[in-house]
Design a protein around this motif. Structure first.
Motif, PDB file in Angstrom:
ATOM      1  N   TRP A  81      -2.920   3.992  -2.955  1.00 20.01           N
ATOM      2  CA  TRP A  81      -3.067   2.895  -3.782  1.00 20.01           C
ATOM      3  C   TRP A  81      -2.944   1.580  -3.079  1.00 20.01           C
TER       4      TRP A  81
ATOM      5  N   ARG B  97       0.619  -1.113   0.130  1.00 21.97           N
ATOM      6  CA  ARG B  97      -0.080  -0.087  -0.065  1.00 21.97           C
ATOM      7  C   ARG B  97       0.840   1.040   0.137  1.00 21.97           C
TER       8      ARG B  97
ATOM      9  N   GLY C 149      -3.929  11.013  -1.746  1.00 28.26           N
ATOM     10  CA  GLY C 149      -4.068   9.975  -2.729  1.00 28.26           C
ATOM     11  C   GLY C 149      -3.382   8.521  -1.843  1.00 28.26           C
TER      12      GLY C 149
ATOM     13  N   SER D 106       0.325   5.430   0.125  1.00 30.34           N
ATOM     14  CA  SER D 106      -0.620   6.413   0.351  1.00 30.34           C
ATOM     15  C   SER D 106       0.318   7.779   0.558  1.00 30.34           C
TER      16      SER D 106
ATOM     17  N   THR E 126     -12.547   0.472  -6.981  1.00 28.69           N
ATOM     18  CA  THR E 126     -11.849  -0.694  -6.389  1.00 28.69           C
ATOM     19  C   THR E 126     -12.164  -1.927  -7.459  1.00 28.69           C
TER      20      THR E 126
ATOM     21  N   GLN F 280      -7.591  -4.398  -5.884  1.00 22.29           N
ATOM     22  CA  GLN F 280      -6.753  -3.303  -6.135  1.00 22.29           C
ATOM     23  C   GLN F 280      -7.535  -2.093  -6.016  1.00 22.29           C
ATOM     24  N   SER F 281      -7.021  -1.164  -5.198  1.00 23.46           N
ATOM     25  CA  SER F 281      -7.942   0.201  -5.129  1.00 23.46           C
ATOM     26  C   SER F 281      -7.209   1.425  -5.148  1.00 23.46           C
ATOM     27  N   TYR F 282      -7.807   2.479  -5.705  1.00 24.07           N
ATOM     28  CA  TYR F 282      -7.023   3.598  -5.850  1.00 24.07           C
ATOM     29  C   TYR F 282      -8.207   4.845  -5.299  1.00 24.07           C
ATOM     30  N   GLU F 283      -7.698   5.701  -4.532  1.00 25.10           N
ATOM     31  CA  GLU F 283      -8.643   6.711  -4.132  1.00 25.10           C
ATOM     32  C   GLU F 283      -7.748   8.215  -4.410  1.00 25.10           C
TER      33      GLU F 283
END
Length: 634
Positions: free
Chosen positions: A417, A400, A415, A402, A476, A454-457
Motif C-alpha cells: 500500500w 508506503r 502485498g 510493503s 490506484t 493511493q494504491s494497493y496491490e
C-alpha cells in the motif's frame, strides 16, 4: 536489404563448430541475469525478495530487441506502455497512470526534463546500460514527485577491473526501401591500481520516410551522437569515489502541417549529465552515500517558413534551457540485527530559461526514511515515508508499506500500500502545448492543484522446476488527476484542430491484473510472456481515461544453442484498443524476430526484422524494418 541479410545469416550458420569457442557470451557474463535489484528499497535485494512488482531488462535482452534507445528497450515491459508525445517524444506510462506519472532515473539520479517538460526516452541511448529496473506501483515514499505509477531506473555499467573493449555496427532499412539507418557504438575500460574507467560512445543516423506522400512525414530524419564515462578511485578499503557523465546531441527534422501550411521542422536536443559520488563503509554494518548531480538540457527548434507568434510573452519552447541540481546524502545501517534502516535527505533545484527571458525555478527539500524488518523468518516488511517541501507548492508527505511472505521456498505472497503525488508542471500551468503537428492544442490552467494517489496491490509469485510465474492485482485511486480534457474542435478534414485544457479531474480510478510467466522447454527453447488488463474511469464523467489500452501483452519464443553460438527469438506484442473522446485508436499486434551467430569467441553477426507484418501504420508505428550487423568484444 533482404538480399543482404539472408546470405549473411546462412554464411554464419554453416561455419564449422571448431571455429566457435564459446561465442560472445562475455556480454552475458559481464552483465549476468540480474538476481539483485536496488530500486525498490534503495538497498540490494534479491529480485524474489524485493517488495512490490519489479522487472529487470538485461543487457542481453536489450541486444536481442535491436534497441538503440531506452524507449525501444521498454516496449515489451509488463504493464508499461510507451506513449508518443509532442515532437514524437516517447514516454513510459505504468499501469495506466499516464506518461507524467513514471519517474525516470539514471543510477538513482534524477535527470532534467526536456521539450514540453518531458524526458523523451528515445533521446537516451543504450551504449552504457547494464540493465534496467522497472518498479510498478507508487514509490514516492522514497523518490518523491512523479513516481505515482512507478519508477524506471537505468543502471549503467561500472568501471572494469581488467581491460575490456567492444563495439557494434549495423545497418537497416524499411520494406519500402527508405528509412535507412546506420548505427555504431564502442566502449573501452580498464583499471590501473586504485583507478578504473569505462568510456563509451555511439552514433546513429536514420533517414526520414513518408509512406503516404501526405504531410506530415511519417518518420523524421534522425542524427544522434552520444558519449558517456565512469571513473572510479578507491580512497581506502571500503571508501570509493565515482564520477561520470552522459552527453547526447540529437537532431531530427521533417515536414509538419503547422498553421495549415507544410513547414520544415528542425530540432536540436542536447543533454549533459555529470555527477560525483562517494560510497563508504563507515562501520561493519553501516554505509554512507553522498552525491552531487547536475543535469542540463537545451533545445533549439527552427520552423521553415516560420510560424506566426502564437505563444507570445508567456514563454517560448522553441529555444529553452533547463537545469537540475541535486544534492543527496543517504545513511544505511543494520540495527538490532533485524532492522535495516535507511535515512536520507535531498535538495533539488530545477530551473528553466527561454528566449523571452521568462525564467523559472523550483527548489525542493526532502527527508526520507525506511525500515526493513524481518518480523519472523518467512515475513519481511518495508515501511518508508518521505516529506517534500516545494518552494512553489508547499509540502507533501507520502508513506508506503510493503510485505513479502514466503509461503514455501519457491512460493511468495506480496502485498503493498502506498501514497504518491505529482506537482503540476510549468507548462501545465502557463504555456500552451501544441501536439500532433499543431492539430491538437493543450491549453494551460494556472489554477491546477498537485495530484495525489493511493494504491494497493497483492500478488503471488513462484517457481517450479523450469516454470516460473506471477499474478498481481492492483488498484490506484488518484485525486485531482491532471488530464488534458477535450472540449471542442474547429475546422474539418486536414484543417481540423482539437482543443484540450489541463484540468484536475475530481477523482480517477484505475485497476488491473498483471500476469507474467516463463517456461524453459527442451532443445534450448524458452517461452515467456506477460499480459496486463486495465480498467480506468474518470469518476467525474464516467468515461474511461484517454489513451489507456484495455490489454497489453507480449510473448517471446527464444532459442539458444551455445555450443554453436546460435541465438534467436520471435516476439509478439499486442496493444489493445485505446479510448479517445473524438475517435478510439484500434488495437494492433507487432511481430519482431532476431537471430545471431557467434563466428568466434570475440566476433558475432546478427540480423532481424522489426514489425514483420507492417502493423500499426495508423498508430504511428514504424513500418517493417530489416537490419543486420556485427558485434565484437575483448
Amino acid at each position: 536489404m533482404k538480399t543482404m541479410i539472408v546470405p549473411c545469416i546462412c554464411f554464419a550458420l554453416f561455419i564449422p563448430e571448431s571455429a566457435v569457442s564459446g561465442g560472445i557470451q562475455s556480454n552475458e557474463n559481464s552483465s549476468k541475469i540480474q538476481d539483485m535489484v536496488v530500486t525498490a528499497t534503495m538497498t540490494e535485494k534479491r529480485i524474489k525478495d524485493a517488495p512490490g512488482s519489479v522487472e529487470v531488462i538485461t543487457e542481453q535482452e536489450i541486444l536481442e530487441m535491436n534497441a538503440d534507445t531506452v524507449a525501444q528497450a521498454l516496449e515489451e515491459a509488463t504493464g508499461l506502455l510507451m506513449t508518443t508525445e509532442t515532437g514524437r517524444m516517447m514516454r513510459p506510462s505504468i499501469r495506466g497512470t499516464g506518461n507524467k506519472h513514471t519517474l525516470v532515473l539514471m543510477d538513482g539520479r534524477r535527470i532534467t526534463s526536456g521539450f514540453k517538460d518531458l524526458t523523451g526516452l528515445e533521446q537516451i541511448p543504450v551504449d552504457m546500460i547494464d540493465h534496467i529496473e522497472v518498479v510498478r506501483g507508487p514509490v514516492s515514499a522514497l523518490y518523491g514527485s512523479d513516481a505515482i505509477g512507478g519508477v524506471v531506473n537505468i543502471i549503467t555499467k561500472k568501471p572494469s577491473k581488467a581491460l575490456t573493449m567492444g563495439g557494434t555496427a549495423k545497418y537497416g532499412q524499411s520494406t519500402y526501401g527508405d528509412g535507412d539507418e546506420a548505427a555504431a557504438s564502442a566502449y573501452v575500460g580498464n583499471s590501473m591500481g586504485r583507478f578504473g574507467f569505462l568510456v563509451a560512445g555511439g552514433y546513429r543516423n536514420k533517414d526520414g520516410y513518408d509512406m503516404d506522400g501526405v504531410t506530415p512525414d511519417d518518420g523524421d530524419a534522425i542524427g544522434m551522437k552520444s558519449a558517456g564515462g565512469r571513473f572510479s578511485y578507491q580512497l581506502t578499503q571500503g571508501h570509493d569515489l565515482l564520477a561520470g557523465f552522459e552527453a547526447v546531441d540529437r537532431n531530427f527534422n521533417g515536414l509538419r502541417d503547422l498553421q495549415n501550411l507544410d513547414r520544415g521542422r528542425d530540432t536540436n536536443d542536447r543533454r549533459l549529465n555529470y555527477f560525483l559520488e562517494y560510497d563508504g563503509k563507515i562501520a561493519p554494518e553501516s554505509s554512507l552515500m553522498l552525491r552531487a548531480n547536475r543535469s542540463w538540457h537545451d533545445n533549439e527548434i527552427t520552423i521553415d517558413p516560420p510560424t506566426s507568434e502564437i505563444i507570445g510573452s508567456i514563454g517560448d519552447e522553441s529555444n529553452a534551457e533547463r537545469t537540475l541540481d541535486q544534492l543527496e546524502g543517504r545513511f544505511t545501517s543494520l540495527v538490532m540485527k533485524k532492522h535495516l534502516l535507511t535515512m536520507g535527505t535531498e535538495y533539488l533545484k530545477e530551473s528553466r530559461e527561454d528566449d523571452t527571458d521568462l525564467d523559472d525555478s523550483v527548489e525542493t527539500l526532502s527527508i526520507y526514511a525506511q525500515d526493513e524488518y524481518r518480523i519472523f523468518d518467512p515475513l519481511y516488511m518495508a515501511l518508508s515515508a518521505r516529506w517534500d517541501h516545494y518552494s512553489d507548492f508547499g509540502s507533501e508527505w507520502t508513506p508506503r508499506l510493503s510485505m513479502t511472505y514466503a509461503i514455501l521456498d519457491n512460493l511468495r505472497l506480496k502485498g503493498a500500500w502506498g501514497m504518491g503525488f505529482r506537482a503540476p508542471g510549468f507548462l501545465e500551468l502557463y504555456i500552451p502545448t501544441y501536439m500532433s503537428q499543431g492539430k491538437v492544442i493543450y491549453e494551460p490552467n494556472a489554477g491546477l492543484e498537485p495530484e495525489s494517489s493511493q494504491s494497493y496491490e497483492i500478488g503471488i509469485q513462484g517457481e517450479y522446476k523450469n516454470f516460473q510465474a506471477g499474478l498481481t492485482c492492483f488498484k490506484t485511486d488518484i485525486d485531482d488527476l491532471i488530464e488534458a480534457v477535450y472540449y471542442t474542435s474547429t475546422g474539418s478534414g486536414k484543417n481540423k484542430k482539437d482543443y484540450y485544457q489541463y484540468q484536475n479531474i475530481a477523482e480517477a480510478a484505475i485497476w488491473g491484473v498483471e500476469f507474467e510467466c516463463s517456461l524453459k522447454l527442451p532443445a534450448g527453447f524458452t517461452l515467456s510472456g506477460n499480459l496486463a488488463y486495465l480498467d480506468t474511469e474518470d469518476k467525474t464523467t464516467g468515461e474511461k481515461l484517454e489513451g489507456r489500452p484495455d490489454y497489453k501483452g507480449s510473448v517471446k519464443l527464444a532459442y539458444a544453442y551455445l555450443p554453436l553460438g546460435i541465438r534467436a527469438n520471435v516476439r509478439v506484442t499486442h496493444i489493445g484498443e485505446r479510448y479517445y473522446a473524438d475517435e478510439d485508436q484500434d488495437r494492433m499486434t507487432l511481430v519482431d524476430a532476431y537471430v545471431s551467430k557467434d563466428v568466434t569467441d570475440r566476433f558475432q553477426i546478427f540480423a532481424g526484422v522489426d514489425n514483420l507484418f507492417n502493423s500499426g501504420k495508423d498508430n504511428y508505428e514504424e513500418p517493417e524494418f530489416f537490419y543486420c550487423g556485427i558485434r565484437f568484444s575483448y
